[in-house]
Design a protein around this motif. Structure first.
Motif, PDB file in Angstrom:
ATOM      1  N   ILE A  86       0.837  -1.209   0.000  1.00 53.89           N
ATOM      2  CA  ILE A  86       0.000   0.000   0.000  1.00 53.89           C
ATOM      3  C   ILE A  86       0.867   1.252   0.000  1.00 53.89           C
ATOM      4  CG2 ILE A  86      -1.641   1.322   1.372  1.00 53.89           C
ATOM      5  CD1 ILE A  86      -2.899  -1.334   2.216  1.00 53.89           C
ATOM      6  N   THR A  87       1.916   1.244   0.802  1.00 53.50           N
ATOM      7  CA  THR A  87       2.825   2.396   0.832  1.00 53.50           C
ATOM      8  C   THR A  87       3.497   2.588  -0.524  1.00 53.50           C
ATOM      9  OG1 THR A  87       3.231   1.966   3.180  1.00 53.50           O
ATOM     10  CG2 THR A  87       4.779   3.411   2.039  1.00 53.50           C
ATOM     11  N   ILE A  93       1.773   6.803  -6.818  1.00 53.86           N
ATOM     12  CA  ILE A  93       0.589   7.396  -7.436  1.00 53.86           C
ATOM     13  C   ILE A  93       0.448   8.867  -7.046  1.00 53.86           C
ATOM     14  CG2 ILE A  93      -1.942   7.363  -7.446  1.00 53.86           C
ATOM     15  CD1 ILE A  93      -1.797   4.324  -7.260  1.00 53.86           C
ATOM     16  N   SER A  94       0.613   9.155  -5.756  1.00 57.65           N
ATOM     17  CA  SER A  94       0.351  10.510  -5.268  1.00 57.65           C
ATOM     18  C   SER A  94       1.585  11.389  -5.190  1.00 57.65           C
ATOM     19  CB  SER A  94      -0.300  10.446  -3.879  1.00 57.65           C
ATOM     20  OG  SER A  94       0.577   9.787  -2.957  1.00 57.65           O
ATOM     21  N   ALA A  95       2.771  10.828  -5.244  1.00 62.66           N
ATOM     22  CA  ALA A  95       3.993  11.627  -5.153  1.00 62.66           C
ATOM     23  C   ALA A  95       4.201  12.406  -6.442  1.00 62.66           C
ATOM     24  CB  ALA A  95       5.188  10.730  -4.869  1.00 62.66           C
ATOM     25  N   LEU A  99       9.598  12.226  -8.297  1.00 62.88           N
ATOM     26  CA  LEU A  99       9.938  11.334  -7.181  1.00 62.88           C
ATOM     27  C   LEU A  99       9.363   9.926  -7.333  1.00 62.88           C
ATOM     28  CD1 LEU A  99       9.435  13.815  -4.195  1.00 62.88           C
ATOM     29  CD2 LEU A  99      11.571  13.206  -5.359  1.00 62.88           C
ATOM     30  N   ARG A 100       8.616   9.715  -8.393  1.00 63.79           N
ATOM     31  CA  ARG A 100       8.046   8.370  -8.588  1.00 63.79           C
ATOM     32  C   ARG A 100       9.107   7.470  -9.222  1.00 63.79           C
ATOM     33  NH1 ARG A 100       2.248  10.063 -11.386  1.00 63.79           N
ATOM     34  NH2 ARG A 100       1.532  11.420  -9.657  1.00 63.79           N
ATOM     35  N   TYR A 104       3.018   3.603 -12.717  1.00 60.19           N
ATOM     36  CA  TYR A 104       2.118   2.594 -13.265  1.00 60.19           C
ATOM     37  C   TYR A 104       2.671   2.086 -14.589  1.00 60.19           C
ATOM     38  CZ  TYR A 104      -2.240   0.455 -14.839  1.00 60.19           C
ATOM     39  OH  TYR A 104      -3.181  -0.423 -15.288  1.00 60.19           O
ATOM     40  N   PRO A 105       2.669   0.753 -14.820  1.00 57.30           N
ATOM     41  CA  PRO A 105       1.986  -0.369 -14.140  1.00 57.30           C
ATOM     42  C   PRO A 105       2.807  -1.063 -13.069  1.00 57.30           C
ATOM     43  CG  PRO A 105       2.857  -1.117 -16.231  1.00 57.30           C
ATOM     44  CD  PRO A 105       3.236   0.317 -16.125  1.00 57.30           C
ATOM     45  N   PHE A 106       3.704  -0.367 -12.384  1.00 53.19           N
ATOM     46  CA  PHE A 106       4.432  -0.900 -11.223  1.00 53.19           C
ATOM     47  C   PHE A 106       5.219  -2.180 -11.574  1.00 53.19           C
ATOM     48  CE2 PHE A 106       0.297   0.849  -9.775  1.00 53.19           C
ATOM     49  CZ  PHE A 106       0.758   2.045  -9.249  1.00 53.19           C
TER      50      PHE A 106
END
Length: 207
Positions: A86-87, A93-95, A99-100, A104-106
């Protein structure tokens, strides 16, 4: 001229004779025997060959695999794994986009989970194999214990049967009492047939 032949003393004579091929071979074996013994692996410590793969203790590695497998089968691991995923997803997603590190798609997360599964499965199988070995040893010990218990039970059964057979030939209190009652009854019958006074009077008449 050929090589000089070894000469050995000839029995019963003062001169020497040429050594036969068999004697020369025996002499060669005698001279080479100490060196041959030194070449044996029991006379010298074995030279350790360099290993390409790293050495490890199988027993210690097995205990480590059992600890890991035991942790993987607990609810704590599931909770920590859920919090981690979840973290990870929330950050990517929100950063901010800069900084990501796994958008997606992880794909990186998928690779990490696949790597974890590829290591967890063999560790769990190794722990299960060790548990199977322990269960097999415990089963053999239980079987041996049961066999000893059965043998002891059979021995006690035979001893009890022998004691019963021996007690059948021993005079019991009831049997002794019945025999004494029969003797008393027989004495009373004889006293009734032959009273003590009659025998005294018969003795006086004879006088």
């Amino acid at each position: 001229m050929g090589p000089e032949r070894e000469r050995v003393p000839e029995w019963g004579h003062g001169r020497e004779r040429a050594a036969s091929p068999r004697e020369r071979a025996a002499a060669v074996r005698d001279r080479s025997a100490p060196r041959a013994r030194l070449d044996q692996p029991l006379d010298q410590p074995r030279v350790r060959r360099p290993r390409i793969l790293p050495e490890y203790d199988p027993e210690e590695f097995g205990r480590l695999s059992e600890r890991i497998a035991r942790f993987l089968g607990t609810g704590r691991f599931i909770v920590w794994m859920t919090v981690f995923i979840i973290t990870w997803l929330t950050w990517n997603i929100s950063a901010p986009a800069a900084l990501r590190f796994d958008p997606y798609p992880f794909i990186f997360l998928t690779l990490m989970l696949s790597l974890q599964a590829s290591y967890a499965a063999p560790l769990i199988l190794l722990a299960q194999n060790r548990q199977d070995d322990r269960d097999r040893v415990n089963l053999e010990q239980d079987r041996a214990q049961n066999e000893r218990s059965i043998a002891d039970t059979e021995y006690l059964t035979r001893e009890i049967a022998a004691l019963r057979m021996g007690l059948g030939e021993v005079a019991t209190r009831d049997w002794i009492r019945s025999e004494l009652e029969d003797l008393v009854r027989e004495l009373e019958e004889r006293r009734a047939v032959f009273p003590p006074g009659a025998s005294a009077r018969s003795d006086e008449g004879d006088r």
